[in-house]
Design a protein around this motif. Structure first.
Motif, PDB file in Angstrom:
ATOM      1  N   VAL A 172      -3.994  12.885 -13.150  1.00 48.97           N
ATOM      2  CA  VAL A 172      -3.153  12.898 -12.459  1.00 48.97           C
ATOM      3  C   VAL A 172      -2.172  11.772 -12.343  1.00 48.97           C
ATOM      4  CG1 VAL A 172      -4.256  11.644 -10.687  1.00 48.97           C
ATOM      5  CG2 VAL A 172      -2.558  13.438  -9.818  1.00 48.97           C
ATOM      6  N   GLY A 173      -2.578  10.433 -12.877  1.00 46.88           N
ATOM      7  CA  GLY A 173      -1.681   9.563 -12.953  1.00 46.88           C
ATOM      8  C   GLY A 173      -0.825   9.639 -14.333  1.00 46.88           C
ATOM      9  N   VAL A 174      -1.533  10.161 -15.384  1.00 45.71           N
ATOM     10  CA  VAL A 174      -0.968  10.006 -16.594  1.00 45.71           C
ATOM     11  C   VAL A 174      -0.178  11.319 -16.652  1.00 45.71           C
ATOM     12  CG1 VAL A 174      -1.359  10.426 -19.113  1.00 45.71           C
ATOM     13  CG2 VAL A 174      -2.733   8.939 -18.003  1.00 45.71           C
TER      14      VAL A 174
ATOM     15  N   ILE B 154       5.259  14.508 -16.329  1.00 45.33           N
ATOM     16  CA  ILE B 154       6.277  15.390 -15.475  1.00 45.33           C
ATOM     17  C   ILE B 154       7.631  14.712 -15.384  1.00 45.33           C
ATOM     18  CG2 ILE B 154       6.636  16.376 -13.192  1.00 45.33           C
ATOM     19  CD1 ILE B 154       3.577  16.769 -13.203  1.00 45.33           C
ATOM     20  N   GLY B 155       7.531  13.471 -15.111  1.00 43.36           N
ATOM     21  CA  GLY B 155       8.778  12.478 -14.728  1.00 43.36           C
ATOM     22  C   GLY B 155       9.824  12.262 -16.192  1.00 43.36           C
ATOM     23  N   SER B 156       8.900  12.378 -17.383  1.00 36.93           N
ATOM     24  CA  SER B 156       9.706  12.116 -18.602  1.00 36.93           C
ATOM     25  C   SER B 156      10.590  13.457 -18.828  1.00 36.93           C
ATOM     26  CB  SER B 156       8.786  11.735 -19.614  1.00 36.93           C
ATOM     27  OG  SER B 156       8.068  10.703 -19.270  1.00 36.93           O
ATOM     28  N   ASN B 157       9.854  14.600 -18.844  1.00 38.30           N
ATOM     29  CA  ASN B 157      10.229  15.871 -19.052  1.00 38.30           C
ATOM     30  C   ASN B 157       9.402  16.909 -18.734  1.00 38.30           C
ATOM     31  OD1 ASN B 157      11.002  18.472 -20.337  1.00 38.30           O
ATOM     32  ND2 ASN B 157      11.885  17.152 -22.025  1.00 38.30           N
ATOM     33  N   GLU B 158       9.787  17.617 -17.527  1.00 37.48           N
ATOM     34  CA  GLU B 158       8.644  18.344 -16.796  1.00 37.48           C
ATOM     35  C   GLU B 158       8.740  19.814 -17.581  1.00 37.48           C
ATOM     36  OE1 GLU B 158       8.947  20.928 -12.457  1.00 37.48           O
ATOM     37  OE2 GLU B 158       9.586  18.961 -12.715  1.00 37.48           O
TER      38      GLU B 158
ATOM     39  N   VAL C 202      -6.356   4.686 -11.368  1.00 35.21           N
ATOM     40  CA  VAL C 202      -6.309   6.153 -11.365  1.00 35.21           C
ATOM     41  C   VAL C 202      -4.648   6.416 -12.235  1.00 35.21           C
ATOM     42  CG1 VAL C 202      -5.019   8.018  -9.912  1.00 35.21           C
ATOM     43  CG2 VAL C 202      -7.032   6.687  -9.143  1.00 35.21           C
ATOM     44  N   VAL C 203      -3.750   5.631 -12.038  1.00 34.32           N
ATOM     45  CA  VAL C 203      -2.682   5.886 -12.831  1.00 34.32           C
ATOM     46  C   VAL C 203      -2.859   5.525 -14.291  1.00 34.32           C
ATOM     47  CG1 VAL C 203      -0.295   4.929 -13.287  1.00 34.32           C
ATOM     48  CG2 VAL C 203      -1.012   5.240 -10.811  1.00 34.32           C
ATOM     49  N   LYS C 204      -3.369   4.851 -14.611  1.00 36.15           N
ATOM     50  CA  LYS C 204      -3.669   4.477 -16.146  1.00 36.15           C
ATOM     51  C   LYS C 204      -4.905   5.370 -16.774  1.00 36.15           C
ATOM     52  CE  LYS C 204      -4.539   0.726 -19.362  1.00 36.15           C
ATOM     53  NZ  LYS C 204      -3.391   1.026 -20.045  1.00 36.15           N
TER      54      LYS C 204
ATOM     55  N   ILE D  66       0.866  -1.253  -0.032  1.00 36.41           N
ATOM     56  CA  ILE D  66       0.072  -0.069   0.200  1.00 36.41           C
ATOM     57  C   ILE D  66       0.981   1.261  -0.016  1.00 36.41           C
ATOM     58  CG2 ILE D  66      -1.684   1.356   1.503  1.00 36.41           C
ATOM     59  CD1 ILE D  66      -2.839  -1.371   2.233  1.00 36.41           C
ATOM     60  N   MET D  67       1.777   1.148   0.929  1.00 38.28           N
ATOM     61  CA  MET D  67       2.650   2.494   0.901  1.00 38.28           C
ATOM     62  C   MET D  67       3.569   2.672  -0.305  1.00 38.28           C
ATOM     63  SD  MET D  67       5.674   1.591   3.705  1.00 38.28           S
ATOM     64  CE  MET D  67       7.029   0.354   3.278  1.00 38.28           C
ATOM     65  N   THR D  68       3.848   1.463  -1.052  1.00 40.51           N
ATOM     66  CA  THR D  68       4.675   1.451  -2.211  1.00 40.51           C
ATOM     67  C   THR D  68       3.998   2.099  -3.415  1.00 40.51           C
ATOM     68  OG1 THR D  68       5.965  -0.427  -1.539  1.00 40.51           O
ATOM     69  CG2 THR D  68       5.940   0.096  -4.050  1.00 40.51           C
ATOM     70  N   MET D  69       2.696   2.176  -3.242  1.00 43.11           N
ATOM     71  CA  MET D  69       1.814   2.712  -4.352  1.00 43.11           C
ATOM     72  C   MET D  69       1.988   4.124  -4.289  1.00 43.11           C
ATOM     73  SD  MET D  69       0.505   0.164  -6.048  1.00 43.11           S
ATOM     74  CE  MET D  69       2.047  -0.478  -5.692  1.00 43.11           C
ATOM     75  N   GLY D  70       2.116   4.720  -2.875  1.00 43.09           N
ATOM     76  CA  GLY D  70       2.308   6.153  -2.804  1.00 43.09           C
ATOM     77  C   GLY D  70       3.648   6.676  -3.234  1.00 43.09           C
ATOM     78  N   MET D  71       4.641   5.608  -3.037  1.00 38.62           N
ATOM     79  CA  MET D  71       6.179   6.077  -3.416  1.00 38.62           C
ATOM     80  C   MET D  71       6.112   5.985  -4.746  1.00 38.62           C
ATOM     81  SD  MET D  71       9.113   7.017  -2.525  1.00 38.62           S
ATOM     82  CE  MET D  71       9.265   6.653  -0.715  1.00 38.62           C
ATOM     83  N   LEU D  72       5.421   4.984  -5.603  1.00 43.48           N
ATOM     84  CA  LEU D  72       5.569   4.937  -7.002  1.00 43.48           C
ATOM     85  C   LEU D  72       5.034   6.133  -7.878  1.00 43.48           C
ATOM     86  CD1 LEU D  72       5.790   3.184  -9.627  1.00 43.48           C
ATOM     87  CD2 LEU D  72       3.658   2.147  -9.263  1.00 43.48           C
ATOM     88  N   ILE D  73       3.981   6.846  -7.446  1.00 40.85           N
ATOM     89  CA  ILE D  73       3.292   8.008  -8.130  1.00 40.85           C
ATOM     90  C   ILE D  73       4.451   9.074  -7.672  1.00 40.85           C
ATOM     91  CG2 ILE D  73       1.828   8.965  -6.367  1.00 40.85           C
ATOM     92  CD1 ILE D  73      -0.281   9.164  -8.667  1.00 40.85           C
ATOM     93  N   VAL D  74       5.118   9.172  -6.765  1.00 38.91           N
ATOM     94  CA  VAL D  74       6.170  10.242  -6.726  1.00 38.91           C
ATOM     95  C   VAL D  74       7.339  10.120  -7.230  1.00 38.91           C
ATOM     96  CG1 VAL D  74       7.574  11.318  -5.086  1.00 38.91           C
ATOM     97  CG2 VAL D  74       5.264  10.827  -4.256  1.00 38.91           C
TER      98      VAL D  74
END
Length: 325
Positions: free
Chosen positions: A195-197, A202-206, A189-191, A61-69
């Motif tokens: 906010v997920g997409v 942002i991570g690819s090129n802010e 949500v991510v897919k 569960i907490m890894t999901m939060g870390m993943l999106i960051v």
């Protein structure tokens, strides 16, 4: 925004590379299970396997939060203290007779608020996530210690622990059910949600994301709020299992979450990672710990092995995906 339009923000890889990493991580998990099944007869015991997944529920569960960051190219070192603060506040409310449903809602809002603090400092002032969350890590942990005066909060009523930490039908642990629902909703949500997409964008090129019309400041703050929500949910689940809260609890959990993401194929540079990979990564870590414990391997040797596994995962990512960034 439609899913077809969303896909343009995600780093494109050949299909065989997208699935090969998850497949290889899954094969690694299977290989570990096979090894430990021969190394110790107790590993394949149904009770033990269920214990592995149940123990891993909070980590996942907490890894999901870390993943999106991490998808945004950021990092969050405040995971453990956020869980500790939410845990002691939740336990205090429950011990003092607050209705469990209200206590859970307040706890979730608290976790989101701490995530908002991180997100506001990172996005509004354009500070490095590492430094911001290192500072809030210390501050949040200090608050937990100050609030409890360094003492544990015990006596969480059974009306809460029997539900959140209990079993459905007398056999299926509720923490696992919470974890499954959380992962499914988070994956959707991510897919499919902006906010997920946009986290991938942002991570690819802010700068490119900003020029394409994405409100980077708003979405970065939203992403840290989501992370705070997941950490709060992890704390809620953990208190249900333990029936008590410690201000020093969850120490080092942020490293476990980062490791799970890295093992699962997430790039610490941002823009690449998957929910499935992160889940498998967390399971690999838990299987390693459980298997070595059953083999009576001393704890410091376990830490060495886990560190080696993480380094191997990072090297694999470095040499197999250098052309995708």
């Amino acid at each position: 925004m439609s899913n077809n339009n969303n896909e343009r923000y995600i780093i494109k890889q050949p299909w065989y590379k997208r699935y090969a990493r998850i497949g290889s991580t899954l094969l690694s998990l299977v290989a570990l299970c096979i090894f430990f099944s021969f190394a110790t007869p107790d590993f394949l015991n149904v009770f033990n396997l269920m214990s592995v997944v149940r123990a891993c529920s909070v980590t996942i569960i907490m890894t999901m939060g870390m993943l999106i960051v991490i998808l945004t190219g950021g990092i969050d070192l405040s995971v453990g203290p956020v869980i500790a603060v939410v845990g002691v506040m939740l336990a205090t409310m429950l011990v003092n007779g607050v209705h469990p449903a209200l206590a859970v809602i307040i706890s979730i809002l608290l976790g989101c608020s701490m995530g908002l603090i991180n997100g506001f400092l990172v996005s509004k002032f354009k500070l490095q996530a590492f430094l911001v969350t290192l500072a809030t890590q210390t501050a949040f942990r200090g608050f937990a210690l100050l609030y409890t005066k360094g003492r544990p909060v015990a006596g969480v009523p059974s009306s809460y622990t029997s539900v959140v930490g209990g079993k459905i039908g007398g056999s299926f642990p509720v923490p696992i059910l919470i974890m499954i629902v959380a992962v499914i909703v988070f994956g959707l949500v991510v897919k499919y949600c902006k906010v997920g997409v946009y986290a991938y964008a942002i991570g690819s090129n802010e700068e490119a994301a900003r020029l394409s019309g994405i409100n980077v400041t708003l979405y970065k703050m939203s992403i840290y709020v989501i992370a705070g929500f997941m950490y709060a949910l992890a704390a809620i689940t953990m208190i249900g299992r333990l029936g008590a809260a410690e201000p020093t609890a969850a120490a080092g959990f942020e490293l476990d979450a980062i490791a799970a993401c890295a093992i699962g194929g997430a790039s610490l540079a941002g823009g690449k990672g998957s929910v499935a990979g992160a889940v498998i990564g967390a399971l690999i870590m838990q299987v390693l710990t459980n298997g070595m414990t059953l083999m009576n391997v001393q704890s410091y040797y376990q830490q060495i092995v886990t560190g080696i596994v993480i380094v191997i995962a990072i090297l694999i990512d470095r040499f197999t995906n250098r052309d995708t960034k």
